[in-house]
Enzyme design. Sequence first.
Site, short mmCIF file in Angstrom:
data_model
loop_
_atom_site.label_atom_id
_atom_site.label_comp_id
_atom_site.label_asym_id
_atom_site.label_seq_id
_atom_site.Cartn_x
_atom_site.Cartn_y
_atom_site.Cartn_z
N ASP A 8 0.89 -1.11 0.07
CA ASP A 8 -0.04 0.17 0.05
C ASP A 8 0.78 1.19 0.09
O ASP A 8 1.89 1.27 0.66
CB ASP A 8 -0.88 -0.13 1.16
CG ASP A 8 -1.80 1.13 1.36
OD1 ASP A 8 -2.62 1.43 0.45
OD2 ASP A 8 -1.47 2.02 2.34
N ALA A 9 0.34 2.24 -0.77
CA ALA A 9 1.10 3.76 -0.65
C ALA A 9 2.43 3.69 -0.76
O ALA A 9 3.01 4.25 0.37
CB ALA A 9 0.30 4.59 0.39
N ASP A 34 -3.58 4.03 -11.96
CA ASP A 34 -4.63 4.96 -11.45
C ASP A 34 -5.04 6.00 -12.60
O ASP A 34 -5.98 6.38 -12.89
CB ASP A 34 -4.21 5.91 -10.51
CG ASP A 34 -4.19 5.25 -8.90
OD1 ASP A 34 -5.05 4.40 -8.78
OD2 ASP A 34 -3.64 5.83 -8.19
N ASP A 35 -4.01 6.14 -13.78
CA ASP A 35 -4.33 6.94 -15.00
C ASP A 35 -5.52 6.32 -15.72
O ASP A 35 -6.30 7.08 -16.22
CB ASP A 35 -2.97 7.27 -15.71
CG ASP A 35 -2.13 8.16 -15.09
OD1 ASP A 35 -2.68 8.86 -14.15
OD2 ASP A 35 -1.03 8.51 -15.60
N GLU A 70 0.61 -0.27 -4.85
CA GLU A 70 0.13 1.05 -5.15
C GLU A 70 1.13 2.16 -5.04
O GLU A 70 1.80 2.31 -4.01
CB GLU A 70 -1.04 1.56 -4.16
CG GLU A 70 -1.57 2.84 -4.10
CD GLU A 70 -2.59 3.25 -3.16
OE1 GLU A 70 -3.58 4.02 -3.39
OE2 GLU A 70 -2.26 2.88 -1.90
N ASP A 79 -10.77 2.38 -2.53
CA ASP A 79 -10.53 3.84 -2.60
C ASP A 79 -11.54 4.80 -3.47
O ASP A 79 -12.03 5.76 -2.93
CB ASP A 79 -9.02 4.42 -2.78
CG ASP A 79 -8.20 4.13 -1.74
OD1 ASP A 79 -8.56 4.38 -0.51
OD2 ASP A 79 -7.08 3.78 -1.90
N GLN A 80 -11.33 4.16 -4.55
CA GLN A 80 -12.29 5.18 -5.66
C GLN A 80 -13.70 4.88 -5.47
O GLN A 80 -14.32 5.94 -5.70
CB GLN A 80 -11.74 4.53 -7.18
CG GLN A 80 -10.31 4.65 -7.25
CD GLN A 80 -9.75 5.97 -7.26
OE1 GLN A 80 -10.45 7.00 -7.05
NE2 GLN A 80 -8.22 6.20 -7.29
#
Length: 642
Positions: A269-270, A329-330, A304, A399-400
């Site tokens: 994550d992140a 994500d794009d 991510e 998340d989204q």
Amino acid sequence: MTTTARRRLPIGAEYRPGAGTHCRVWAPAAREVDVVFDGRDAAPATPLRHEGDGYFSALVEQARPGARYRYRLDGQEAFPDPASRWQPEGPHGPSEVVALDAYEWGDADWPGVDAKGQVLYEMHIGTFTPEGTYAAAETHLEFLRDLGITVLELMPVNEFNGPFGWGYDGVNLFAPTRLYGTPDELRHFVDRAHGLGLGVILDVVYNHFGPSGNYLAHFSPHYISKRYKNEWGEAINFDGAESGPVREFFACNAEYWIREFHFDGLRLDATQCLFDASETHIVAEVARRARAAAGRRSVYLCAENEPQHAEIARPVERGGHGLDAMWNDDFHHSAVVAATGACEAYYSETRGTPQELISALKWGFLYQGQWYQWQKQRRGHPALDLPATAFIQFLQNHDQVANSARGQRLHQLTTPGRYRALTALTLLTPGTPLLFQGQEFAASTPFLYFARHEDELDRLIRKGRQEFMTQFPNIASEEGGKLLALPAEEETFRRCKLDHAERERHADAVRLHRELLRLRREDPVFSRCDAQRMHGAVLAPEAFLLRFFGDAGDDRLLLVNLGATLPLYPMPEPLLAPPAGMGWKLLWHSEDPRYGGNGMIEPDGEHGWRLPAHALAVLVPHRMEKDDGRSHPEQDALGGEQ
């Protein structure tokens, strides 16, 4: 047993039959450490020997599985084990000794998971079923296998504070949370998945600790770094003074999940918040340890990374960190704008145009070093050399979906036709597709942000969530702000639980996903997942094509129209031309009435083409026969004639 030589991991309490439990902890902040036990028949408190370098250890012969214990520091307060394998009373309670070899695995022949050909499915155990347990989730694994899913991606299952939450605020990173079942019930879940041919990877959070239940600072102040600013909390010390044992803590954690629970990989994550200026980045070290722990099995490692540092998914020998893939994500942002027209907040740097979608599917990230106005800085690193499998593409994730006023799914925010077309685009193109739980049956349940801690902390979390969401102008309004659910309310959590009866009520959505995944898996061209043999062209402001080149003219033509009905005349685009002596014939289309569509005529007409609105069509070559003026299609990839 006074050394780490016979231990599985260098930290934690490990039971060995006939010997007792060996306890080892890194506590450089203490001069003395005792292990103290709870219960009437508990073993007596035992002092741990100071090994040097901040480590303390001892063998406690009387301690057996089920014994609950804490570490007492300098004769004062006692705290749970930082490497506890089980917290049956939650993060504030005692740790429990577990039997490491009690579970009998049935997956000896399981080969693991590699990067090619996977279809991921993101799952939150607590909301996947009404019961919210591993055992309940197991009953749905056959359905997911038959749908075409190959790998389950579990949102974090490490122990965290409170009765419910997403799991990203973990504090006991080695302890599966008591909320979903016992450690052996988690093992059984993974074992059962392997028996059905499903891989299982785990989402892990190595960029911060949760705000409640984290006692690591009592053992050492060196877990935390003051050198870096971390958007999720205090940064972890991966490169400062005394960072060696901290790095070992996280590398061991990666090894632990692979070795002890047979997970087939990890999703980090992140990773942009894993700050490390060391010669070997902590991501690369985690990847190395995870692969070593798997032995002969293959593991799948993904991450991510919002700023899109492409080196994460580049092999170590080419200067990368050695992971297999990254979330793209794009593609998501462009697809959502194409579906809804809403380009604001972090969607503001995409317009959902055909060229954006073509480029994201062909090259992965849209931003590979260009200026990014929303963040007022350059975003992304060059990624043109990475294969399509290095990019995980999705229309939804936790998340989204949650980053909307009502936590709505994308099919609720766009037209049915556009949604079917974008679903097909996601599932048939070369990147690795990911579905979010319930997406396959158009779940009506939302996915909201939920977490409960203590009253004051809950208030701060609610405030922080509201401030984050005000980047969206509608939510920043007085009316929109009232739509946000309260994270600490049990009703917020309960509303997110899936209703699997919707599989029957929304059978057309299930059929859409199942048949698309079968086409992706069985078609000789789509199954290659090779973006180098895929090329695209823009046909209109909301329409485009993708041409997949096969062998000896066995190509596939994918036509996408997200706008109004489009007559194609004239047609000055060479990618529309069929192979020599051939024409185009429908293989699959998103307007099939079995998916809830309205039907489609053959696009390749005698004098011009017609692309229906909000639709996607897959065309295959067929030989043009001159004797009777009729065409005779080739056998299609699904095993039947069209």
